[in-house]
Design an enzyme around this catalytic site. Structure first.
Site, PDB file in Angstrom:
ATOM      1  N   HIS A 135       0.781  -1.238   0.000  1.00 54.35           N
ATOM      2  CA  HIS A 135       0.000   0.000   0.000  1.00 54.35           C
ATOM      3  C   HIS A 135       0.811   1.285   0.000  1.00 54.35           C
ATOM      4  O   HIS A 135       0.230   2.365  -0.039  1.00 54.35           O
ATOM      5  CB  HIS A 135      -0.977  -0.006   1.184  1.00 54.35           C
ATOM      6  N   HIS A 136       2.127   1.201   0.073  1.00 51.99           N
ATOM      7  CA  HIS A 136       2.956   2.423   0.073  1.00 51.99           C
ATOM      8  C   HIS A 136       3.470   2.801  -1.313  1.00 51.99           C
ATOM      9  O   HIS A 136       4.082   3.872  -1.450  1.00 51.99           O
ATOM     10  CB  HIS A 136       4.149   2.263   1.010  1.00 51.99           C
ATOM     11  N   ALA A 137       3.288   1.950  -2.312  1.00 55.06           N
ATOM     12  CA  ALA A 137       3.795   2.270  -3.651  1.00 55.06           C
ATOM     13  C   ALA A 137       3.027   3.459  -4.221  1.00 55.06           C
ATOM     14  O   ALA A 137       1.797   3.468  -4.247  1.00 55.06           O
ATOM     15  CB  ALA A 137       3.661   1.065  -4.567  1.00 55.06           C
ATOM     16  N   HIS A 138       3.758   4.471  -4.669  1.00 54.65           N
ATOM     17  CA  HIS A 138       3.163   5.684  -5.234  1.00 54.65           C
ATOM     18  C   HIS A 138       3.175   5.612  -6.767  1.00 54.65           C
ATOM     19  O   HIS A 138       3.727   4.691  -7.361  1.00 54.65           O
ATOM     20  CB  HIS A 138       3.912   6.912  -4.737  1.00 54.65           C
ATOM     21  N   ASP A 176      -0.837   5.213   2.408  1.00 51.97           N
ATOM     22  CA  ASP A 176      -0.661   6.481   1.694  1.00 51.97           C
ATOM     23  C   ASP A 176      -0.712   6.341   0.187  1.00 51.97           C
ATOM     24  O   ASP A 176      -1.242   7.210  -0.517  1.00 51.97           O
ATOM     25  CB  ASP A 176       0.637   7.174   2.133  1.00 51.97           C
TER      26      ASP A 176
END
Length: 383
Positions: A135-138, A176
Site C-alpha cells: 500500500h505504500h507504492a506511489h 498512503d
C-alpha cells in the site's frame, strides 16, 4: 457443481525472492502462513479453492503508475549489480533493488487482480491474496517495501467495470499510496486505521486528509497513538469504520489486513492481539459484501501466520482450536518458534499509557464524525 464460496490465491513462487537477509520484510512468511492453514485443515475445505496467478498485465499497471518509473523498475530488475535511483525511491534500505524485482512485484499484483476477478466475474464471496497489500507504492516512486500498488490496480479495474469500492486498511502503517490513487474519487471510499504519522512512517494519514474535488469526504484516516490496545481498537472500528461501510454500501470491499498492529511486532507500538483482529474479521464477514482480502505487513512471522489463519478461518466460517496443531508446533520449533497458542487473551495496556491512547482515539473519532459523517452517512443512509 456449485461455485466455491472462497478462494485463496497462492503461487509456489511466493517467497522465492528476497529483499535481503537483514531486511524486515520476509517473503517466507507466506509459506509459514500456508503451513499453518494446512495444519488446521483449512486448505481442503469443501467450498474453497486454491488458485494460482500470473503477473499483472502491464496495461493495468499503467492505469496508476508512471511509465518512466515502470521502465526504470524493469531495467533494475534485470541487473545483477546493486543499483539505485532515489528519484524513484529505488535502492535505499527500505526498497532494495534485486534481480527479479519487477517479476516479484508483478506476481503479487497479479494475485490481487486475480482475487478481484474471482469476486467480480466468478461469484466468489471472498478471495484472499496473502502476497498483496503493497500500500505504500506511489504513482512514480517505490516506498515502504512496496513497488507496485496492487490494491490501486485491482480497484481501478473494478471501478472501470462500474463498481463502487470500500478500501479498508488495518495495517499499522497509513495506506498512503492507495490514498493517493483515489484522493479525488467518490467511487472509492478509503479508510485507514494506523499508528499516528506524528512520529511514525510514512508521516501521513491525519484526520484532515479527507480527499479533494469529487472525493472530498471519501478519504478517512483514523490515526492511533502508541499503546492503543484491543478495546480502543475495537471502539475505533465500531464507531467509525463499521457505520461508514454500512452507509456507503459498496459493491466490493478490498481490505489490507496486515498483522503489524500486534503488540509484539518489532516495528510498531500498537498493542492489539488476535482478540481484536479476529473481532474485526468477523464483523467484516457479517457485512456479506463481496470481499477481496490482501495480506499486508507483519514483521513477527508467527503473528502474521496466526492472524492470516484466523482471517481465512473466519472467511470460511470455521472455528479453530485455540491451540496450535501439534504437527505445526513440531515443524516450527526447530526454527526457534516456541508458540503453542493460536489465540491471545484480550490485552489492556498499562493504565497511564492507555488513558493517553484512549483520549487521543476519542478526539480522532470525534473529528472524523465532524468531517466525514455528514458526507457519507448524510448522503448514503436512507432518509
Amino acid at each position: 457443481m456449485p461455485v466455491p464460496r472462497t478462494a485463496l490465491i497462492y503461487s509456489p513462487l511466493f517467497g522465492s525472492y528476497s529483499y535481503g537477509d537483514d531486511h524486515p520484510f520476509k517473503l517466507q512468511r507466506y509459506h509459514l502462513a500456508r503451513d499453518l492453514m494446512d495444519a488446521y485443515g483449512l486448505l481442503d475445505l469443501p467450498e474453497m479453492e486454491i488458485r494460482d496467478c500470473r503477473p499483472v498485465d502491464e496495461q493495468l499497471v499503467l492505469s496508476f503508475h508512471d511509465a518512466a518509473y515502470i521502465d526504470r523498475l524493469k531495467e533494475f530488475s534485470l541487473s545483477d549489480e546493486p543499483r539505485a535511483d532515489f528519484l524513484f525511491g529505488l535502492g535505499d534500505a527500505d526498497c532494495p533493488v534485486f534481480k527479479g524485482l519487477y517479476e516479484c512485484a508483478a506476481l503479487g499484483a497479479g494475485a490481487t487482480w486475480e482475487a478481484a476477478r474471482l469476486v467480480e466475474e466468478e461469484g466468489f464471496e471472498v478471495a484472499f491474496n496473502l502476497a498483496g497489500g503493497w500500500h505504500h507504492a506511489h504513482r512514480s516512486r517505490a516506498s515502504g517495501f512496496s513497488y507496485l500498488n496492487d490494491a490501486v490496480l485491482a480497484i481501478n479495474w473494478l471501478v472501470a467495470r462500474g463498481r463502487r469500492v470500500v478500501y479498508l486498511d488495518i495495517d499499522a502503517h497509513h495506506g498512503d499510496g492507495v490514498q493517493e490513487g483515489f484522493y479525488d474519487s467518490d467511487q472509492v471510499l478509503t479508510i485507514s486505521l494506523h499508528e499516528s504519522g506524528i512520529y511514525f512512517f510514512p508521516g501521513t494519514g491525519f484526520e484532515e486528509e479527507t480527499g479533494e474535488g469529487r472525493g472530498c469526504g471519501y478519504t478517512v484516516n483514523l490515526p492511533l497513538i502508541a499503546h492503543t490496545d484491543d478495546a480502543i481498537y475495537m471502539k475505533a472500528f465500531d464507531e467509525i469504520v463499521y457505520p461508514l461501510i454500512a452507509a456507503y454500501d459498496p459493491d466490493v470491499i478490498v481490505t489490507q489486513i496486515g498483522a503489524d498492529t500486534f503488540r509484539t511486532d518489532p516495528l510498531t507500538r500498537l498493542e492489539i492481539t488476535t482478540h481484536s483482529y479476529g473481532y474485526i474479521m468477523r464483523k467484516l464477514k457479517a457485512l456479506k459484501i463481496p470481499w477481496v482480502a490482501l495480506g499486508g505487513g507483519g514483521y513477527d512471522l508467527m503473528n502474521t501466520a496466526r492472524a492470516w489463519s484466523i482471517a481465512w478461518a473466519v472467511m470460511n466460517g470455521v472455528e479453530l482450536d485455540p491451540r496450535l496443531p501439534d504437527s505445526f508446533v513440531r515443524k516450527v520449533k526447530p526454527l526457534g518458534y516456541p508458540h503453542r497458542a493460536l489465540l491471545d487473551a484480550m490485552h489492556w495496556s498499562e493504565e497511564q499509557e492507555r488513558n493517553i491512547a484512549l483520549e487521543a482515539a476519542e478526539k480522532s473519532i470525534a473529528r472524523i464524525k465532524e468531517l466525514i459523517f455528514p458526507v457519507i452517512i448524510g448522503r448514503y443512509s436512507p432518509a
